[in-house]
Design a protein around this motif. Structure first.
Motif, short mmCIF file in Angstrom:
data_model
loop_
_atom_site.label_atom_id
_atom_site.label_comp_id
_atom_site.label_asym_id
_atom_site.label_seq_id
_atom_site.Cartn_x
_atom_site.Cartn_y
_atom_site.Cartn_z
N ARG A 1 0.83 -1.22 0.00
CA ARG A 1 0.00 0.00 0.00
C ARG A 1 0.86 1.27 0.00
O ARG A 1 0.48 2.28 -0.58
CB ARG A 1 -0.93 -0.01 1.21
N GLU A 2 2.02 1.19 0.63
CA GLU A 2 2.93 2.34 0.65
C GLU A 2 3.57 2.58 -0.71
O GLU A 2 3.93 3.72 -1.04
CB GLU A 2 4.02 2.13 1.70
N ASN A 3 3.72 1.51 -1.49
CA ASN A 3 4.43 1.62 -2.77
C ASN A 3 3.53 1.58 -3.99
O ASN A 3 3.97 1.97 -5.08
CB ASN A 3 5.46 0.49 -2.86
N TYR A 4 2.30 1.12 -3.83
CA TYR A 4 1.39 1.00 -4.96
C TYR A 4 0.02 1.57 -4.58
O TYR A 4 -0.72 0.94 -3.81
CB TYR A 4 1.24 -0.46 -5.39
N PRO A 5 -0.35 2.73 -5.11
CA PRO A 5 -1.63 3.35 -4.74
C PRO A 5 -2.85 2.56 -5.20
O PRO A 5 -3.96 2.84 -4.75
CB PRO A 5 -1.56 4.72 -5.44
N ASN A 6 -2.66 1.58 -6.07
CA ASN A 6 -3.77 0.77 -6.57
C ASN A 6 -4.10 -0.42 -5.68
O ASN A 6 -4.99 -1.21 -5.98
CB ASN A 6 -3.45 0.26 -7.98
N VAL A 7 -3.39 -0.56 -4.57
CA VAL A 7 -3.59 -1.71 -3.68
C VAL A 7 -4.46 -1.33 -2.49
O VAL A 7 -4.25 -0.31 -1.84
CB VAL A 7 -2.24 -2.25 -3.17
N ARG A 8 -5.46 -2.19 -2.22
CA ARG A 8 -6.33 -2.05 -1.05
C ARG A 8 -6.27 -3.34 -0.25
O ARG A 8 -5.76 -4.35 -0.73
CB ARG A 8 -7.78 -1.81 -1.47
N MET A 9 -6.81 -3.31 0.96
CA MET A 9 -6.85 -4.55 1.73
C MET A 9 -8.15 -4.66 2.51
O MET A 9 -8.79 -3.66 2.85
CB MET A 9 -5.67 -4.65 2.70
N THR A 10 -8.55 -5.90 2.77
CA THR A 10 -9.68 -6.19 3.63
C THR A 10 -9.30 -7.40 4.48
O THR A 10 -8.74 -8.37 3.98
CB THR A 10 -10.95 -6.53 2.82
N GLN A 11 -9.58 -7.32 5.77
CA GLN A 11 -9.38 -8.45 6.65
C GLN A 11 -10.70 -9.19 6.86
O GLN A 11 -11.73 -8.57 7.16
CB GLN A 11 -8.83 -7.99 8.01
N VAL A 12 -10.67 -10.48 6.67
CA VAL A 12 -11.86 -11.31 6.85
C VAL A 12 -11.51 -12.41 7.85
O VAL A 12 -10.79 -13.35 7.52
CB VAL A 12 -12.33 -11.94 5.52
N ASN A 13 -11.99 -12.27 9.06
CA ASN A 13 -11.69 -13.27 10.09
C ASN A 13 -12.61 -14.48 9.91
O ASN A 13 -13.79 -14.44 10.24
CB ASN A 13 -11.88 -12.66 11.48
#
Length: 262
Positions: A75-87
């Motif tokens: 995320r710091e290096n690629y603005p096109n990256v997102r994340m979601t945590q699914v427990n």
């Protein structure tokens, strides 16, 4: 291996496939291991939308921290990256509670390990359908086409496989070239399906460099009788797993009905 050229080739292949398919990008499960770290970075390099999922199921804290650190680096290096945590831990536990008990606990344990992978696959395809993304596979050549070290319709259930023509040592070379963090590069490979610290080598009985050697010898038509000592042992491990898991590596068999019967 020309690492820079291989990286560029895979990135362009990913971008072309997604564009021609009319999809927005990729969704990938990030486990804290080298294969998912390299694959997610290759996807990020396309500039297309990348959704990273972190999906713990009674996961070891070290695996979770490696996964989260890698995603943060992306995320710091690629603005096109997102994340979601699914427990998925409560989902997994609820499923266990709903299933009837069995007499053979060892077989049940193995089945539940594969169930973890299938729950993750289901989650990946949920987001893929929701956001018009392709599920990017993380299997390497030895796992996918050598010993079949993956779960059918689990981590084997993907839309495309960017690194499946690279053996593990080549994946590591790519990871080093792209700057994958040291903790992932040095961590022992594990499928993360058991809730403990067992490694791939513990389960298989051979290291990835040994399996790569055996895969090469098998392609040359060698037999166990051609080797002695540890080499014979490794080659027998490879050929046994290759035979046992062949059903994962070939198309689903179809019963073709003769026209005379229709």
């Amino acid at each position: 291996m020309n690492t820079a050229a291989v990286k560029d080739h895979i990135v362009q292949w990913l971008k072309d496939y997604a564009t021609q398919s009319g999809m927005n990008g990729f969704v990938i499960g990030v486990s804290g291991g080298i294969d998912s770290a390299v694959t997610s970075t290759l996807c990020a390099e396309t500039g297309l939308d990348v959704l990273c999922l972190e999906m713990p199921i009674h996961q070891a804290p070290t695996q979770v921290s490696r996964a989260l650190n890698h995603i943060e680096w992306l995320r710091e290096n690629y603005p096109n990256v997102r994340m979601t945590q699914v427990n998925l831990t409560p989902v997994f536990d609820a499923l266990i509670a709903a299933l009837p008990p069995v007499a053979n606990e060892e077989e049940r344990f193995m089945s539940l390990a594969n169930t973890r992978a299938r729950l993750r696959m289901t989650s990946l395809y949920y987001f893929a359908a929701l956001e018009k993304l392709l599920v990017a596979g993380t299997g390497n050549k030895v796992e996918d086409f050598g010993v079949g070290f993956f779960t059918k319709y689990g981590d084997g259930g993907v839309d495309l496989s960017p690194i499946a023509d690279l053996v593990k040592t080549e994946v590591y070379a790519l990871g080093e070239y792209m700057g994958i963090n040291k903790a992932i590069m040095e961590a022992a490979p594990t499928d993360g399906l058991w809730g403990d610290d067992r490694t791939d080598e513990d389960q298989i009985g051979a290291s990835y460099p040994e399996l790569e050697w055996a895969m090469e010898q098998d392609a040359l038509g060698k037999t166990p009788g051609d080797f002695q000592g540890r080499k014979k042992e490794v080659f027998e491990i490879y050929t046994r797993l290759n035979r046992a898991n062949k059903h994962k590596m070939v198309p689903i068999p179809v019963c073709n009905i003769p026209l005379s019967l229709k």
